[in-house]
Design a protein around this motif. Sequence first.
Motif, PDB file in Angstrom:
ATOM      1  N   THR A   2      -5.338  -4.014  -4.910  1.00 50.97           N
ATOM      2  CA  THR A   2      -6.179  -2.853  -4.632  1.00 50.97           C
ATOM      3  C   THR A   2      -6.488  -2.775  -3.135  1.00 50.97           C
ATOM      4  O   THR A   2      -6.265  -3.742  -2.390  1.00 50.97           O
ATOM      5  CB  THR A   2      -7.508  -2.944  -5.402  1.00 50.97           C
ATOM      6  OG1 THR A   2      -8.251  -4.068  -4.896  1.00 50.97           O
ATOM      7  CG2 THR A   2      -7.274  -3.076  -6.899  1.00 50.97           C
ATOM      8  N   ARG A   3      -7.022  -1.663  -2.702  1.00 58.44           N
ATOM      9  CA  ARG A   3      -7.422  -1.515  -1.299  1.00 58.44           C
ATOM     10  C   ARG A   3      -8.516  -2.516  -0.936  1.00 58.44           C
ATOM     11  O   ARG A   3      -8.547  -3.018   0.187  1.00 58.44           O
ATOM     12  CB  ARG A   3      -7.876  -0.085  -1.032  1.00 58.44           C
ATOM     13  CG  ARG A   3      -6.722   0.903  -1.086  1.00 58.44           C
ATOM     14  CD  ARG A   3      -7.189   2.348  -0.916  1.00 58.44           C
ATOM     15  NE  ARG A   3      -6.099   3.253  -1.138  1.00 58.44           N
ATOM     16  CZ  ARG A   3      -5.263   3.677  -0.182  1.00 58.44           C
ATOM     17  NH1 ARG A   3      -5.431   3.270   1.049  1.00 58.44           N
ATOM     18  NH2 ARG A   3      -4.279   4.488  -0.468  1.00 58.44           N
ATOM     19  N   GLU A   4      -9.410  -2.784  -1.894  1.00 59.98           N
ATOM     20  CA  GLU A   4     -10.481  -3.744  -1.648  1.00 59.98           C
ATOM     21  C   GLU A   4      -9.913  -5.149  -1.444  1.00 59.98           C
ATOM     22  O   GLU A   4     -10.371  -5.894  -0.585  1.00 59.98           O
ATOM     23  CB  GLU A   4     -11.490  -3.739  -2.804  1.00 59.98           C
ATOM     24  CG  GLU A   4     -12.296  -2.462  -2.909  1.00 59.98           C
ATOM     25  CD  GLU A   4     -11.532  -1.303  -3.561  1.00 59.98           C
ATOM     26  OE1 GLU A   4     -10.542  -1.553  -4.299  1.00 59.98           O
ATOM     27  OE2 GLU A   4     -11.904  -0.137  -3.325  1.00 59.98           O
ATOM     28  N   LEU A   6      -6.815  -5.830  -0.425  1.00 63.36           N
ATOM     29  CA  LEU A   6      -6.064  -5.780   0.825  1.00 63.36           C
ATOM     30  C   LEU A   6      -6.989  -5.982   2.020  1.00 63.36           C
ATOM     31  O   LEU A   6      -6.635  -6.681   2.977  1.00 63.36           O
ATOM     32  CB  LEU A   6      -5.325  -4.441   0.944  1.00 63.36           C
ATOM     33  CG  LEU A   6      -4.573  -4.176   2.246  1.00 63.36           C
ATOM     34  CD1 LEU A   6      -3.486  -5.228   2.472  1.00 63.36           C
ATOM     35  CD2 LEU A   6      -3.981  -2.772   2.236  1.00 63.36           C
ATOM     36  N   HIS A  47      -5.424  -2.848   5.922  1.00 67.90           N
ATOM     37  CA  HIS A  47      -5.524  -1.418   5.597  1.00 67.90           C
ATOM     38  C   HIS A  47      -4.164  -0.837   5.220  1.00 67.90           C
ATOM     39  O   HIS A  47      -3.126  -1.420   5.502  1.00 67.90           O
ATOM     40  CB  HIS A  47      -6.065  -0.632   6.797  1.00 67.90           C
ATOM     41  CG  HIS A  47      -7.424  -1.049   7.231  1.00 67.90           C
ATOM     42  ND1 HIS A  47      -8.561  -0.639   6.584  1.00 67.90           N
ATOM     43  CD2 HIS A  47      -7.829  -1.852   8.240  1.00 67.90           C
ATOM     44  CE1 HIS A  47      -9.605  -1.172   7.180  1.00 67.90           C
ATOM     45  NE2 HIS A  47      -9.194  -1.912   8.184  1.00 67.90           N
ATOM     46  N   ASP A  48      -4.200   0.366   4.668  1.00 61.14           N
ATOM     47  CA  ASP A  48      -2.985   1.145   4.452  1.00 61.14           C
ATOM     48  C   ASP A  48      -2.643   1.787   5.797  1.00 61.14           C
ATOM     49  O   ASP A  48      -3.415   2.582   6.329  1.00 61.14           O
ATOM     50  CB  ASP A  48      -3.221   2.213   3.380  1.00 61.14           C
ATOM     51  CG  ASP A  48      -1.962   2.992   3.034  1.00 61.14           C
ATOM     52  OD1 ASP A  48      -0.940   2.850   3.742  1.00 61.14           O
ATOM     53  OD2 ASP A  48      -2.005   3.748   2.056  1.00 61.14           O
ATOM     54  N   LEU A  72       0.646  -1.840  -3.301  1.00 61.06           N
ATOM     55  CA  LEU A  72      -0.699  -1.281  -3.203  1.00 61.06           C
ATOM     56  C   LEU A  72      -0.955  -0.391  -4.405  1.00 61.06           C
ATOM     57  O   LEU A  72      -0.183   0.532  -4.682  1.00 61.06           O
ATOM     58  CB  LEU A  72      -0.840  -0.475  -1.914  1.00 61.06           C
ATOM     59  CG  LEU A  72      -2.226   0.095  -1.625  1.00 61.06           C
ATOM     60  CD1 LEU A  72      -3.246  -1.029  -1.468  1.00 61.06           C
ATOM     61  CD2 LEU A  72      -2.188   0.955  -0.376  1.00 61.06           C
ATOM     62  N   GLU A  74      -2.736   2.502  -6.211  1.00 64.14           N
ATOM     63  CA  GLU A  74      -3.395   3.736  -5.812  1.00 64.14           C
ATOM     64  C   GLU A  74      -4.621   3.966  -6.684  1.00 64.14           C
ATOM     65  O   GLU A  74      -4.610   3.631  -7.868  1.00 64.14           O
ATOM     66  CB  GLU A  74      -2.433   4.920  -5.927  1.00 64.14           C
ATOM     67  CG  GLU A  74      -1.321   4.859  -4.916  1.00 64.14           C
ATOM     68  CD  GLU A  74      -1.800   4.848  -3.470  1.00 64.14           C
ATOM     69  OE1 GLU A  74      -2.786   5.545  -3.144  1.00 64.14           O
ATOM     70  OE2 GLU A  74      -1.199   4.131  -2.663  1.00 64.14           O
TER      71      GLU A  74
END
Length: 105
Positions: A2-4, A6, A47-48, A72, A74
């Motif tokens: 997940t972004r968190e 990452l 980050h992305d 990643l 989404e």
Amino acid sequence: MTREELAKFDGREGRKAYGAVNGKIYDFSSSKMWQGGNHQELHQAGHDLTDELKSAPHVRAVIERFPVVGQLEEPGSEAGSGGSKAIFGIIAAVVILVVLFLVLR
């Protein structure tokens, strides 16, 4: 990832430096250009970086030289699969009820 998740790989304080591009997560940790998780004072690991890469002076092939360590996720991708499971569950319940009705008739 997940972004968190990452975001935890920001390259600071000895942590690995990961960045996502087009859904793939790359490990930049071995690069001298990503010391401390920062690249050219313009990009921060964790980050992305897909949109940022569009304005980079180098091509995507430079990024693709780094090892891929994950994908990643989404936002909402889990909700879609959960919705499919719910529909399957409802259909299974209806089939069981129909079979029970026919057997007990």
